[in-house]
Every structure is written in C-alpha cells, then in structure tokens.
Design an enzyme around this catalytic site. Structure first.
Site, PDB file in Angstrom:
ATOM      1  N   ARG A  31       1.317  -1.078   0.283  1.00  7.40           N
ATOM      2  CA  ARG A  31      -0.001  -0.209  -0.223  1.00  7.40           C
ATOM      3  C   ARG A  31       0.981   1.371  -0.189  1.00  7.40           C
ATOM      4  NH1 ARG A  31       2.283   1.810   3.535  1.00  7.40           N
ATOM      5  NH2 ARG A  31       1.044   3.938   3.583  1.00  7.40           N
ATOM      6  N   GLY A  32       0.430   2.566   0.136  1.00 12.76           N
ATOM      7  CA  GLY A  32       0.908   3.915  -0.418  1.00 12.76           C
ATOM      8  C   GLY A  32       1.110   3.705  -1.316  1.00 12.76           C
ATOM      9  N   ALA A  33       0.750   4.939  -2.632  1.00  9.91           N
ATOM     10  CA  ALA A  33       0.745   5.007  -3.817  1.00  9.91           C
ATOM     11  C   ALA A  33       2.033   5.020  -4.511  1.00  9.91           C
ATOM     12  CB  ALA A  33       0.706   7.337  -3.930  1.00  9.91           C
TER      13      ALA A  33
ATOM     14  N   ARG B 166      -7.770  -0.119  -7.135  1.00  9.30           N
ATOM     15  CA  ARG B 166      -7.876   0.830  -6.131  1.00  9.30           C
ATOM     16  C   ARG B 166      -7.786   2.002  -6.741  1.00  9.30           C
ATOM     17  NH1 ARG B 166      -4.284   1.265  -0.750  1.00  9.30           N
ATOM     18  NH2 ARG B 166      -5.760   2.292   0.309  1.00  9.30           N
TER      19      ARG B 166
ATOM     20  N   GLN C  39      -2.214   2.838   9.960  1.00  7.78           N
ATOM     21  CA  GLN C  39      -0.755   2.937   9.298  1.00  7.78           C
ATOM     22  C   GLN C  39       0.317   3.345  10.324  1.00  7.78           C
ATOM     23  OE1 GLN C  39      -3.339   2.853   7.475  1.00  7.78           O
ATOM     24  NE2 GLN C  39      -3.387   2.793   5.262  1.00  7.78           N
TER      25      GLN C  39
ATOM     26  N   ASP D  58      -1.822  10.888  -2.195  1.00  7.91           N
ATOM     27  CA  ASP D  58      -2.272   9.719  -3.002  1.00  7.91           C
ATOM     28  C   ASP D  58      -2.618  10.249  -4.518  1.00  7.91           C
ATOM     29  OD1 ASP D  58      -2.964   8.901  -0.537  1.00  7.91           O
ATOM     30  OD2 ASP D  58      -2.097   7.540  -1.976  1.00  7.91           O
TER      31      ASP D  58
ATOM     32  N   LYS E  88      -4.730  10.035   3.172  1.00  7.81           N
ATOM     33  CA  LYS E  88      -5.248   9.348   3.601  1.00  7.81           C
ATOM     34  C   LYS E  88      -6.020   9.954   4.256  1.00  7.81           C
ATOM     35  CE  LYS E  88      -4.950   5.711   4.649  1.00  7.81           C
ATOM     36  NZ  LYS E  88      -5.854   4.897   3.752  1.00  7.81           N
TER      37      LYS E  88
HETATM   38  O1  MRU Z   1      -4.379   3.342   1.882  1.00  9.99           O
HETATM   39  P1  MRU Z   1      -3.281   3.649   2.530  1.00  9.99           P
HETATM   40  O2  MRU Z   1      -2.156   2.989   2.927  1.00  9.99           O
HETATM   41  O3  MRU Z   1      -2.953   2.955   1.200  1.00  9.99           O
HETATM   42  O4  MRU Z   1      -2.974   4.873   1.764  1.00  9.99           O
HETATM   43  C1  MRU Z   1      -1.596   5.664   1.804  1.00  9.99           C
HETATM   44  C2  MRU Z   1      -1.147   6.695   1.712  1.00  9.99           C
HETATM   45  O5  MRU Z   1      -2.553   8.071   2.346  1.00  9.99           O
HETATM   46  C3  MRU Z   1      -0.659   7.836   2.287  1.00  9.99           C
HETATM   47  O6  MRU Z   1      -0.082   9.290   2.858  1.00  9.99           O
HETATM   48  C4  MRU Z   1      -0.050   8.543   0.848  1.00  9.99           C
HETATM   49  O7  MRU Z   1      -0.160   6.677  -0.396  1.00  9.99           O
HETATM   50  C5  MRU Z   1       1.526   9.125   0.263  1.00  9.99           C
HETATM   51  S1  MRU Z   1       2.126   7.472   0.781  1.00  9.99           S
HETATM   52  C6  MRU Z   1       4.386   8.231   0.461  1.00  9.99           C
END
Ligand code: MRU
Length: 309
Positions: free
Chosen positions: A44-46, A78, A172, A213, A223
């Site tokens: 997970r994470g962009a 997603r 997270q 994201d 988030k």
């Molecule tokens: O749902 P997630 O855990 O994928 O959400 C992640 C976030 O909101 C992060 O802050 C975002 O992707 C930036 S990651 C460098």
C-alpha cells in the site's frame, strides 16, 4: 530493507498486513497476485502500488497474457492514488515491461532521496514533526516521501522528534510509521488521531508533513484524517507540508473529481481481530479525504518545494 524486490521472476512484497509483529514476504507469481496484494493492502502507499503494478504488467508479459486486459484489471485494484494509473500507462507504453518496471523501481528511490534533500530545508533543529498514515519506505520502494524528509533530517544530525497519528482504521501510523522510525532510532511517539488538534493547541507540534495519493487543482487527496490535521494546523499556525513525487500529480483535473475509495465495513467494525461495536452497526469508511490548497504551506517534490495547485 526494501518494500519489494524482483527475484526469480517473482515480485516479492513485504506483507504489510503482518507488520510490525512479523516481517514476511508475499510472493507474486502472476499479475493476479499483484492485484490481490494491492486490494488487501499487503502492499500500500501511492508510489509502492505504482511500482508493484508495473511489475504486475511485467509478470503478465512474461506469461504471454493479454496485456490490455491485465492493465485494466490492475488499474481497477484501487481508485485514488494516481501513481497506479501512471505506472501502468508508462509500462504499457514501453518496449520491455520488465526493464521499465526495474527502471521505475530505481527511480523511486532516487526521487525520494531528492524529496528528502529539499524537505530538509524546512526542518529546524529541535522540531517536533507530526505525520499521518505511512508515507515512509513502506509506502514506496525505499526511503519514503514524508518520512524520507524526516530520515534526511535525522541523517544530517538534526535533533528532531516525530509524532505519529495512529491512523484508524488500519493503523498505518501505529503499525508502520512507528516501526520505521524505531528501526532508525528516530525519537517517535504515538497518538490517537483525535489528539493531534490538542497537541497543536498546546504548541507541541512545530510542523506537519504528510504524503499524498493525488495532487490536483485545488488540493491534495491523502489518507482519511489528513483534512482534520490540516484544519487544526491552520488554526494554530503550524506549517503543513505535503511531500510527494511528480508521479502523484494529476494537473488537469479538479481534486474534487478524484474518486475517493470507500473500503469495507470490517475495517471499522474491528480493531485488528477485535470487534469494537455491535454486529449490526452500519459504517461509512472513506479511505481518503481532501486537503484544500489554502491549508497547505508547500509541496515538497523531487524538483523543489512548490505551492499547491
Ligand atoms: O490506504 P493507504 O495505506 O495506501 O494510504 C496511503 C497514504 O495515504 C499515504 O499517505 C500516501 O499514499 C502517500 S505514500 C508516500
């Protein structure tokens, strides 16, 4: 430690659903495995889901599968982080999906180091920095965006303290950002999400740095909970920074046209394995929210710090 690596024609992902208790790997042998990993938050994470998606196309290519179909299915995993779409389109436009995915893997680390270098300039000695969710190494290939800035400051010898929002519902902050900071011996404390405003009111937070994201006209999607942090930061004059690579920008659309993912009720009904409310409780579970541009002090990118769109 890298969030993912390519070995024996497989994409190996740290299974983030098991952290911090267990460091184990989920091996993707097919592009469908990559989709499953993205949907279930194993990765997970962009930026991380972008690079994983790129390797997903490479897996489909190696298996001689229909790449257009694979690309569409991966994009459906997603909806909010644009990095996923950006990565799939980039690999699809290349002559060699695997080579392109490997290049994106390499670039991701370089990009985050550059974000860290620019971000360092806004961090002062003895700063206490609040972050939300996990925009760390685990959300990328390595180093991180928001946590990359914090890492860079720590590596430069700056005395800093970090406060992590726990980031309900999936934790997270509590599970991943705290773990990353502890691994690096960066002083860190955990708070419940609702404590952020109070700490700012008390003058205990000097800066906020979060990831993104999607960055579009009018603001930043990140988030769920980011908006409340930004509102409190504005009220109490705490500088609020977003750290993100150019691959997170979607310059042509309004941020209010971005699809905000709605995730399943179980994430809210349960805390880990423990149900916290009655079984018949109805839930609203948006995974992201929108921080309007006027609440953002600056966006730290690999090319420098810019004003929001
Ligand atoms: O749902 P997630 O855990 O994928 O959400 C992640 C976030 O909101 C992060 O802050 C975002 O992707 C930036 S990651 C460098």
């Amino acid at each position: 430690m890298k969030t993912m690596f390519w070995e024996d024609n497989q994409l190996k992902l740290i299974n983030q659903t098991k952290l911090p208790d267990e460091v184990s790997y989920f091996n993707c042998l097919t592009y469908q495995d990559v989709i499953l990993a993205i949907k279930t938050m194993i990765v997970r994470g962009a930026p991380a889901i972008g690079v994983a998606a790129a390797f997903g196309i490479a897996l489909a290519d190696l298996a001689g599968e229909n790449l257009e179909l694979a690309a569409q299915e991966i994009k459906n995993a997603r909806p909010t982080a644009i990095n996923l779409f950006w990565a799939v389109d980039r690999v699809m436009a290349s002559n060699s999906p695997l080579d392109e995915a490997k290049e994106m893997y390499r670039e991701d680390i370089e990009t985050n180091m550059a974000i860290g270098k620019y971000g360092l300039t806004v961090i002062d000695e003895n700063d206490t920095i609040l972050t939300h969710c996990n925009a760390g190494a685990l959300a990328c290939v390595d180093y991180g965006t928001a946590l990359g800035v914090i890492r860079a400051a720590h590596e430069k010898g700056k005395n800093i303290n970090v406060i992590c929002d726990e980031t309900r519902p999936l934790g997270q902050g509590a599970r991943l950002s705290i773990w990353e900071m502890q691994e690096e011996n960066i002083p860190v404390k955990l708070i419940v999400d609702s404590a952020a405003g109070y700490l700012m009111q008390q003058g205990q937070i000097d800066k906020v740095i979060i990831g993104a994201d999607r960055i579009a006209k009018g603001g930043v999607a990140n988030k769920i909970g980011s908006l409340m942090v930004a509102l409190a930061a504005k009220r109490f004059n705490v500088p609020f920074y977003v750290a993100a690579p150019k691959s997170t920008f979607d310059t042509k659309i309004s941020i209010y046209d971005v699809e905000i993912e709605e995730r399943n009720s179980e994430e809210v009904l349960y805390y880990g394995q423990c149900r916290i409310t009655s079984e018949k409780t109805k839930v609203i579970n948006p995974a992201f929210d929108i921080v309007p541009s006027d609440l953002i002090t600056g966006i730290i990118t690999e090319n420098g710090i810019i004003k929001p769109l």
